[in-house]
Design an enzyme around this catalytic site. Structure first.
Site, mmCIF file in Angstrom:
data_model
loop_
_atom_site.group_PDB
_atom_site.id
_atom_site.type_symbol
_atom_site.label_atom_id
_atom_site.label_comp_id
_atom_site.label_asym_id
_atom_site.label_seq_id
_atom_site.Cartn_x
_atom_site.Cartn_y
_atom_site.Cartn_z
ATOM 1 N N ASP A 1 -40.491 5.064 -152.158
ATOM 2 C CA ASP A 1 -39.483 3.859 -151.653
ATOM 3 C C ASP A 1 -41.067 2.615 -151.444
ATOM 4 O O ASP A 1 -42.435 3.354 -151.933
ATOM 5 C CB ASP A 1 -38.918 4.396 -150.192
ATOM 6 C CG ASP A 1 -38.747 3.287 -149.136
ATOM 7 O OD1 ASP A 1 -38.967 2.250 -149.058
ATOM 8 O OD2 ASP A 1 -37.338 3.659 -148.719
ATOM 9 N N LYS B 1 -24.106 -7.530 -154.086
ATOM 10 C CA LYS B 1 -23.704 -6.006 -154.876
ATOM 11 C C LYS B 1 -22.437 -6.140 -155.312
ATOM 12 O O LYS B 1 -22.256 -5.087 -156.404
ATOM 13 C CB LYS B 1 -22.667 -5.191 -153.283
ATOM 14 C CG LYS B 1 -24.559 -4.651 -152.875
ATOM 15 C CD LYS B 1 -24.939 -2.919 -153.136
ATOM 16 C CE LYS B 1 -25.835 -2.827 -151.957
ATOM 17 N NZ LYS B 1 -26.287 -1.644 -152.441
ATOM 18 N N ARG C 1 -42.185 2.384 -149.198
ATOM 19 C CA ARG C 1 -44.269 2.436 -147.735
ATOM 20 C C ARG C 1 -44.132 3.690 -147.472
ATOM 21 O O ARG C 1 -43.554 4.635 -149.335
ATOM 22 C CB ARG C 1 -42.924 3.311 -146.548
ATOM 23 C CG ARG C 1 -42.832 1.963 -145.591
ATOM 24 C CD ARG C 1 -41.409 1.958 -144.829
ATOM 25 N NE ARG C 1 -40.143 2.582 -144.442
ATOM 26 C CZ ARG C 1 -39.285 3.149 -144.122
ATOM 27 N NH1 ARG C 1 -40.133 3.713 -143.354
ATOM 28 N NH2 ARG C 1 -38.140 3.527 -145.157
ATOM 29 N N TYR D 1 -26.122 -10.202 -149.096
ATOM 30 C CA TYR D 1 -25.248 -8.470 -149.345
ATOM 31 C C TYR D 1 -23.929 -8.416 -150.326
ATOM 32 O O TYR D 1 -24.488 -7.525 -150.995
ATOM 33 C CB TYR D 1 -25.229 -8.033 -147.735
ATOM 34 C CG TYR D 1 -25.240 -6.483 -148.259
ATOM 35 C CD1 TYR D 1 -25.792 -5.991 -148.537
ATOM 36 C CD2 TYR D 1 -24.376 -5.993 -147.407
ATOM 37 C CE1 TYR D 1 -25.801 -4.311 -148.491
ATOM 38 C CE2 TYR D 1 -24.090 -4.672 -147.854
ATOM 39 C CZ TYR D 1 -24.901 -3.711 -147.898
ATOM 40 O OH TYR D 1 -24.871 -2.582 -148.139
ATOM 41 N N GLY E 1 -35.686 3.651 -152.561
ATOM 42 C CA GLY E 1 -35.335 3.568 -151.452
ATOM 43 C C GLY E 1 -34.971 4.914 -150.705
ATOM 44 O O GLY E 1 -34.043 4.823 -149.313
ATOM 45 N N ILE F 1 -39.258 -1.567 -155.890
ATOM 46 C CA ILE F 1 -38.776 -1.937 -156.857
ATOM 47 C C ILE F 1 -38.629 -3.485 -157.899
ATOM 48 O O ILE F 1 -38.387 -3.702 -158.387
ATOM 49 C CB ILE F 1 -37.403 -1.901 -156.879
ATOM 50 C CG1 ILE F 1 -36.656 -2.620 -155.593
ATOM 51 C CG2 ILE F 1 -37.195 -0.026 -156.704
ATOM 52 C CD1 ILE F 1 -35.236 -2.545 -155.096
HETATM 53 P P1 NAD Z 1 -32.114 1.546 -146.008
HETATM 54 O O1 NAD Z 1 -32.255 0.219 -145.053
HETATM 55 O O2 NAD Z 1 -31.781 2.623 -144.365
HETATM 56 O O3 NAD Z 1 -32.846 2.225 -146.584
HETATM 57 C C1 NAD Z 1 -32.806 1.070 -147.788
HETATM 58 C C2 NAD Z 1 -34.178 1.297 -148.219
HETATM 59 O O4 NAD Z 1 -34.706 0.519 -148.853
HETATM 60 C C3 NAD Z 1 -35.357 1.776 -147.156
HETATM 61 O O5 NAD Z 1 -36.609 2.955 -146.861
HETATM 62 C C4 NAD Z 1 -36.750 0.182 -147.894
HETATM 63 O O6 NAD Z 1 -38.335 1.065 -147.478
HETATM 64 C C5 NAD Z 1 -36.342 0.334 -148.960
HETATM 65 N N1 NAD Z 1 -36.720 -0.786 -149.741
HETATM 66 C C6 NAD Z 1 -36.108 -1.779 -148.689
HETATM 67 N N2 NAD Z 1 -36.684 -3.383 -150.449
HETATM 68 C C7 NAD Z 1 -37.685 -2.194 -151.149
HETATM 69 C C8 NAD Z 1 -38.634 -2.604 -152.497
HETATM 70 N N3 NAD Z 1 -38.609 -3.635 -152.573
HETATM 71 N N4 NAD Z 1 -38.508 -1.740 -153.195
HETATM 72 C C9 NAD Z 1 -38.555 0.246 -152.585
HETATM 73 N N5 NAD Z 1 -38.094 -0.058 -151.803
HETATM 74 C C10 NAD Z 1 -37.172 -0.359 -151.412
HETATM 75 O O7 NAD Z 1 -30.650 1.397 -145.989
HETATM 76 P P2 NAD Z 1 -29.426 3.391 -146.363
HETATM 77 O O8 NAD Z 1 -28.663 2.413 -145.415
HETATM 78 O O9 NAD Z 1 -30.001 4.084 -146.850
HETATM 79 O O10 NAD Z 1 -28.754 2.247 -147.435
HETATM 80 C C11 NAD Z 1 -28.644 2.655 -149.081
HETATM 81 C C12 NAD Z 1 -27.604 2.356 -150.093
HETATM 82 O O11 NAD Z 1 -26.703 2.436 -149.393
HETATM 83 C C13 NAD Z 1 -27.552 0.455 -150.033
HETATM 84 O O12 NAD Z 1 -28.451 0.571 -151.620
HETATM 85 C C14 NAD Z 1 -26.824 0.401 -149.392
HETATM 86 O O13 NAD Z 1 -26.313 -1.061 -149.681
HETATM 87 C C15 NAD Z 1 -26.196 1.246 -149.467
HETATM 88 N N6 NAD Z 1 -25.380 1.579 -148.221
HETATM 89 C C16 NAD Z 1 -25.054 1.561 -147.349
HETATM 90 C C17 NAD Z 1 -24.895 2.101 -146.311
HETATM 91 C C18 NAD Z 1 -24.294 2.313 -144.904
HETATM 92 O O14 NAD Z 1 -23.912 1.967 -143.762
HETATM 93 N N7 NAD Z 1 -25.924 3.168 -144.472
HETATM 94 C C19 NAD Z 1 -23.505 1.692 -146.475
HETATM 95 C C20 NAD Z 1 -22.655 0.593 -147.498
HETATM 96 C C21 NAD Z 1 -23.333 1.093 -148.451
HETATM 97 N N1 SER Z 2 -23.325 -0.216 -143.508
HETATM 98 C C1 SER Z 2 -23.243 -1.290 -144.704
HETATM 99 C C2 SER Z 2 -24.088 -2.675 -143.557
HETATM 100 O O1 SER Z 2 -23.303 -2.694 -142.304
HETATM 101 C C3 SER Z 2 -22.293 -1.467 -144.898
HETATM 102 O O2 SER Z 2 -22.780 -1.939 -146.389
HETATM 103 O O3 SER Z 2 -24.413 -3.668 -144.466
#
Ligand code: NAD
Ligand code: SER
Length: 315
Positions: free
Chosen positions: A34, A142, A36, A138, A8, A49
């Site tokens: 990723d 998690k 893409r 979600y 990702g 994945i």
């Molecule tokens: P994002 O949506 O920006 O990125 C997620 C990436 O996963 C994307 O680039 C997408 O193409 C990829 N993806 C989706 N399905 C896939 C698959 N089947 N195979 C491979 N790749 C795939 O999310 P993010 O904000 O970068 O979050 C990253 C991680 O951090 C996640 O696990 C999310 O739960 C966690 N997280 C994020 C936040 C936040 O505020 N951004 C907060 C809490 C937890």
């Molecule tokens: N920033 C994330 C969301 O809003 C929290 O995991 O989904």
């Protein structure tokens, strides 16, 4: 030398984490993946994945020793396709645990989230150990990942580590389909001279963190000696909490023409079940976690970086 896999990696957090890991370990030792294509990256592979065989091949071909597993579908987008979200967020994580055990991977990191909280979780200063009954797919996925990570650690000795990230705010990439996305979008609108309509109510307080703190926390947790870690589900992690009205006021102090209104959509109901503030004292005690950014320097830094790096043209 460690060989690191990031899944990702083209997302909001991956865009920063890959850069930080490459500074530490070298580009050739950090494989970005990723779903893409990404022709610009010299060390990139496409990896869905959900394809366990491909996951195994990528890990084996690159002699991977550590995995940072970021791929997921976030809280708001998850509600549009719950079964797919469960598959991506949970079933693929279970595959990764199985592969990591089978291939003797040294360390695995995956992020959990404040979305593991639900309506029965204490809202303020939420403790590490508390009622986790989330109502989004979600959050459910998690919490399940947390429990299975703990199970693999206890049963097989797999070194899985995790943080419950708050809403993460960064400038390199836009977030995709989360409930805290407004706190990034608001900066883009303000700098472009656009009015912003926020999808959460003005007084919705949520825990948040600047991306540099989130990345540093991740690397510090992964560098910590294993015997210091007392939490093998996922550590509470905190920096600041604010409402949309509070961040808008901070932006208006710097950009007085910025205007905002509030039209809550389905994401308001999700946010309403999450905590307002987090007790992360175990992270502070076990591996000396300390945040560096509060709301004021987050706002300064976001405006500065978005303009300096020409992500947004300031009108
Ligand atoms: P994002 O949506 O920006 O990125 C997620 C990436 O996963 C994307 O680039 C997408 O193409 C990829 N993806 C989706 N399905 C896939 C698959 N089947 N195979 C491979 N790749 C795939 O999310 P993010 O904000 O970068 O979050 C990253 C991680 O951090 C996640 O696990 C999310 O739960 C966690 N997280 C994020 C936040 C936040 O505020 N951004 C907060 C809490 C937890
Ligand atoms: N920033 C994330 C969301 O809003 C929290 O995991 O989904």
């Amino acid at each position: 030398m460690e060989q690191i896999l990031v899944t990702g990696a083209l997302g909001q957090i991956g865009s920063d984490l890959v850069d930080a890991l490459r500074q530490k370990y070298g580009t050739a030792n950090v494989l970005s993946t990723d779903i893409r294509n990404n022709l610009d990256d010299p060390n990139y592979a496409m990896l869905d994945i959900l394809n366990k065989q491909r996951f195994r091949e990528v890990m084996g071909d690159h002699k991977i020793t550590q995995v940072y597993h970021l791929a997921a579908i976030l809280s708001a987008n998850g509600e549009w396709n719950p079964a797919k979200t469960w598959n991506v967020n949970f079933n693929a994580f279970l595959s990764l645990l199985e592969l990591s055990n089978e291939m003797s991977i040294d360390k695995v990191f995956f992020p959990a989230t404040i979305a593991v909280h639900g309506p029965t979780t204490p809202k303020t200063n939420t403790p590490q150990y508390t009622d986790l009954s989330p109502e989004t797919v979600y959050g459910i996925s998690k919490v399940s990942c947390e429990l299975w990570a703990n199970y693999y650690h206890k049963r097989y000795g797999l070194d899985v580590r995790s943080l419950r990230y708050p809403g993460v705010i960064g400038w390199k990439a836009l977030p995709h389909g989360g409930t805290t996305d407004y706190a990034v979008e608001i900066f883009h609108a303000a700098l472009k001279g656009e009015h912003y309509t926020c999808f959460l109510d003005a007084d919705t307080r949520l825990p948040m963190m600047y991306i540099d703190d989130a990345i540093r926390a991740t690397i510090e947790l992964m560098d910590a000696p294993a015997d210091q870690l007392t939490v093998r589900t996922s550590y509470n992690l905190a920096a600041m909490s604010f409402t949309p009205a509070e961040i808008a006021a901070k932006i208006q102090e710097r950009l007085p023409n910025f205007t905002i209104d509030y039209q809550a959509d389905f994401r308001q109901a999700i946010a309403a079940t999450w905590s307002e503030s987090i007790d992360d004292s175990l992270a502070r005690k076990d591996w000396n976690w300390a945040h560096q950014y509060n709301l004021d320097n987050l706002v300064d830094e976001m405006l500065h970086q978005l303009v300096t790096n020409k992500i947004v043209t300031h009108v």
